[in-house]
Design a protein around this motif. Structure first.
Motif, mmCIF file in Angstrom:
data_model
loop_
_atom_site.group_PDB
_atom_site.id
_atom_site.type_symbol
_atom_site.label_atom_id
_atom_site.label_comp_id
_atom_site.label_asym_id
_atom_site.label_seq_id
_atom_site.Cartn_x
_atom_site.Cartn_y
_atom_site.Cartn_z
ATOM 1 N N UNK A 1 0.828 -1.207 0.000
ATOM 2 C CA UNK A 1 0.000 0.000 0.000
ATOM 3 C C UNK A 1 0.862 1.257 0.000
ATOM 4 N N UNK A 2 1.848 1.317 0.905
ATOM 5 C CA UNK A 2 2.655 2.537 1.015
ATOM 6 C C UNK A 2 3.638 2.666 -0.138
ATOM 7 N N UNK A 3 3.953 1.535 -0.776
ATOM 8 C CA UNK A 3 4.909 1.565 -1.884
ATOM 9 C C UNK A 3 4.212 1.667 -3.231
ATOM 10 N N UNK A 4 2.881 1.678 -3.216
ATOM 11 C CA UNK A 4 2.130 1.744 -4.461
ATOM 12 C C UNK A 4 1.646 3.150 -4.751
ATOM 13 N N UNK A 5 0.868 3.254 -5.822
ATOM 14 C CA UNK A 5 0.380 4.563 -6.251
ATOM 15 C C UNK A 5 -1.133 4.557 -6.479
ATOM 16 N N UNK A 6 -1.824 3.559 -5.923
ATOM 17 C CA UNK A 6 -3.259 3.478 -6.159
ATOM 18 C C UNK A 6 -4.012 4.585 -5.434
ATOM 19 N N UNK A 7 -3.546 4.932 -4.245
ATOM 20 C CA UNK A 7 -4.222 5.975 -3.479
ATOM 21 C C UNK A 7 -3.232 6.561 -2.484
ATOM 22 N N UNK A 8 -3.461 7.785 -2.013
ATOM 23 C CA UNK A 8 -2.588 8.362 -0.983
ATOM 24 C C UNK A 8 -2.642 7.504 0.279
ATOM 25 N N UNK A 9 -1.481 7.156 0.809
ATOM 26 C CA UNK A 9 -1.438 6.182 1.905
ATOM 27 C C UNK A 9 -1.382 6.814 3.291
ATOM 28 N N UNK A 10 -1.175 8.117 3.388
ATOM 29 C CA UNK A 10 -0.997 8.734 4.701
ATOM 30 C C UNK A 10 -2.176 8.462 5.632
ATOM 31 N N UNK A 11 -3.390 8.497 5.107
ATOM 32 C CA UNK A 11 -4.565 8.298 5.947
ATOM 33 C C UNK A 11 -4.791 6.861 6.367
ATOM 34 N N UNK A 12 -3.969 5.933 5.879
ATOM 35 C CA UNK A 12 -4.191 4.515 6.154
ATOM 36 C C UNK A 12 -3.012 3.838 6.867
ATOM 37 N N UNK A 13 -1.850 4.475 6.898
ATOM 38 C CA UNK A 13 -0.649 3.802 7.411
ATOM 39 C C UNK A 13 -0.852 3.305 8.837
ATOM 40 N N UNK A 14 -1.204 4.216 9.734
ATOM 41 C CA UNK A 14 -1.327 3.841 11.140
ATOM 42 C C UNK A 14 -2.459 2.834 11.338
ATOM 43 N N UNK A 15 -3.584 3.060 10.686
ATOM 44 C CA UNK A 15 -4.720 2.153 10.824
ATOM 45 C C UNK A 15 -4.422 0.760 10.304
ATOM 46 N N UNK A 16 -3.704 0.668 9.183
ATOM 47 C CA UNK A 16 -3.374 -0.643 8.625
ATOM 48 C C UNK A 16 -2.342 -1.371 9.480
ATOM 49 N N UNK A 17 -1.469 -0.630 10.138
ATOM 50 C CA UNK A 17 -0.529 -1.271 11.058
ATOM 51 C C UNK A 17 -1.260 -1.830 12.275
ATOM 52 N N UNK A 18 -2.262 -1.105 12.750
ATOM 53 C CA UNK A 18 -3.081 -1.612 13.858
ATOM 54 C C UNK A 18 -3.792 -2.893 13.431
ATOM 55 N N UNK A 19 -4.346 -2.885 12.226
ATOM 56 C CA UNK A 19 -5.039 -4.070 11.719
ATOM 57 C C UNK A 19 -4.061 -5.217 11.487
ATOM 58 N N UNK A 20 -2.843 -4.902 11.054
ATOM 59 C CA UNK A 20 -1.836 -5.941 10.825
ATOM 60 C C UNK A 20 -1.488 -6.654 12.125
#
Length: 515
Positions: free
Chosen positions: A378-397
């Motif tokens: 997600x953070x290495x891709x270009x599909x969508x801006x990742x700033x709004x998801x980084x922390x939340x996806x780490x919590x989910x991970x």
């Protein structure tokens, strides 16, 4: 049927022409009715034998002479331009700029190539990509587009380079090209004496601070670097001086560090090492490699990735995918007859692939790593801006990792410790926490985060930094957050709430609440 006709002659003429559709009669007339082989040319008046054939030959000769004259005139006009060779347009060097934009000498493919031929070319290209295991995103690179342009200009008959040329000649040439391009950068480094200075935190801070001054403080919002200790030290100094500027570490780099540390854990590394031993043995012998490809229908079990970790993870996935085929290979008559099966490494590979514990371990490792690999993509891709998801996806991970280890603390806790250690001071900045808090997917679907004091503190710190010294704007931002928190106004409309129900690649937290 009439043999002769006067229908094509001008009024008043008594001459005849054959009743024929031959194009030659447009340039000749039959002037002697008693001799049908005597023809007179309309263009020059010459009388000739051989009927209309001679007239046609004369017309061809005149046409050739006219073409030669036209060609000579063109050549004379071309000689006036002494600076341009007539062949220049056919041998122009292909540059990246030429291939990425502007007009080219090649016509639109839709005008010159049928749809069927285009489909065939595309299919051959796609098959090469699939069979070679080449990542799809390579077609987005400028160098690939330059290659396609150069190949199109070359035309039929191009022969690909040999493996030897790729390994030696062309590689050496490319190295020289890169060295030549680096000379200008090296010269700049020497002038600035940048390479001579030790890369301490203080030096990096002073260098970045000077760049900020050159660009303009009001134009800089954020500075991003990797997670090296000297960069973190520089970040601390910058935050003390530039209170209105954020300093963040590269999210992709931080997640990669997490994964590199996790795969070193004994409970994970032992399965990775066993998997490597199996693949190395198979690929080291021609017969075992051919045997494996026969059982897997030409699918390789080693999948190269951009990084060493990516290669490891993709290979583990492929091993699981081809588990049954590999097990069948090791119990086949073909394996028993293979002399490589008697080697020590061959017997080790045999026992490994027939061990249920090995496959259970590989499956568990893949499940543990998958959540973080998802974040990395997600953070290495270009599909969508990742700033709004980084922390939340780490919590989910972290939740997914617990589930993958059956919630056994002795398994998941060392992994979570590594994640938390890498997050601290890197991906838990006020900017990351605020982005997490203002993402409606998390905020509305997970009510407990609305009461999280750490998140609220991060939000307030972010507002103070972004609107440093602008107290009215700070107050307005806090007031608008309350509207967002209470789902007032547009935030409470069915459209806005429906847009926050699923976290897909198409979900954009900014768009879903943009009215």
């Amino acid at each position: 049927m009439d043999l002769y006709s006067t229908s094509n002659f001008s009024p008043g003429t008594s001459l005849l022409k054959r009743n024929s559709n031959d194009v030659g009669w447009e340039y000749g007339i039959l002037y002697d009715s008693k001799n049908p082989d005597r023809v007179k040319c309309k263009l020059c008046g010459k009388e000739m034998g051989g009927a209309i054939l001679e007239a046609k030959n004369k017309k061809r000769k005149m046409k050739r002479e006219a073409d030669v004259f036209s060609f000579e005139v063109d050549e004379l006009n071309r000689e006036d331009d002494l600076d341009e060779d007539p062949m220049d347009k056919f041998v122009m060097a292909v540059t990246t700029e030429d291939s990425l934009g502007g007009e080219t000498g090649q016509e639109n493919s839709n005008d010159v190539v049928s749809e069927e031929r285009m489909r065939s070319v595309r299919q051959f290209f796609a098959r090469w990509i699939y069979q070679s295991g080449i990542p799809f995103n390579v077609i987005e690179s400028d160098s690939f587009r330059s290659f396609c342009e150069a190949l199109g200009r070359f035309g039929p008959g191009w022969v690909p380079p040999s493996q030897c040329e790729l390994r030696e000649t062309l590689l050496e040439e490319e190295e020289e090209i890169i060295k030549e391009k680096l000379k200008s950068l090296e010269l700049e480094w020497e002038q600035n004496e940048f390479s001579k200075e030790p890369q301490t935190g203080k030096f990096i801070f002073e260098y970045v601070d000077k760049c900020i001054e050159d660009v303009g403080v009001e134009k800089v919002v954020q500075v991003i670097t990797d997670s090296a200790e000297n960069n973190l030290a520089a970040a601390k100094m910058l935050k003390e001086k530039r209170l209105g500027i954020f300093w963040s570490t590269c999210a992709a780099d931080t997640v990669k560090l997490m994964l590199e540390d996790i795969v070193k854990l004994p409970k994970i590394s032992k399965y990775i090492e066993k998997a490597k031993a199996v693949t190395m043995f198979i690929y080291a012998h021609e017969k075992t490699l051919a045997m494996m490809r026969c059982h897997t229908k030409e699918r390789d079990i080693v999948r190269p990735g951009v990084t060493r970790f990516a290669t490891t993870f993709l290979t583990l996935q492929r091993l699981l995918e081809k588990k049954e085929q590999l097990r069948f290979m090791f119990v086949s008559d073909e394996w028993d007859k293979c002399k490589d099966s008697n080697y020590v490494k061959g017997r080790s590979a045999y026992y490994t692939c027939l061990s249920p514990a090995f496959w259970d371990g590989v499956k568990r490792v893949v499940k543990v790593l998958e959540p973080l690999v998802k974040v990395l993509r997600m953070v290495d891709g270009e599909k969508r801006p990742s700033m709004g998801f980084i922390y939340g996806e780490l919590v989910e991970a972290k939740r997914s990792i617990k589930a993958a280890t059956n919630n056994l603390e002795r398994y998941y806790q060392p992994i979570l410790d590594i994640i938390d250690e890498n997050i601290k001071g890197r991906l838990d900045s006020p900017l990351h926490l605020t982005a997490y808090l203002l993402n409606p997917f998390y905020f509305y679907n997970e009510p407990p985060i609305q009461l999280d004091g750490t998140l609220m503190t991060g939000f307030l710190n972010c507002v103070e930094t972004f609107y440093h010294g602008e107290f009215e704007k700070q107050d307005k931002a806090v007031d608008e957050f309350r509207i967002y928190q209470d789902k007032d106004g547009f935030f409470g409309t069915p459209y806005a709430l429906r847009g926050c129900e699923q976290n897909t690649d198409e979900f954009d937290p900014g768009f879903s609440l943009d009215f």
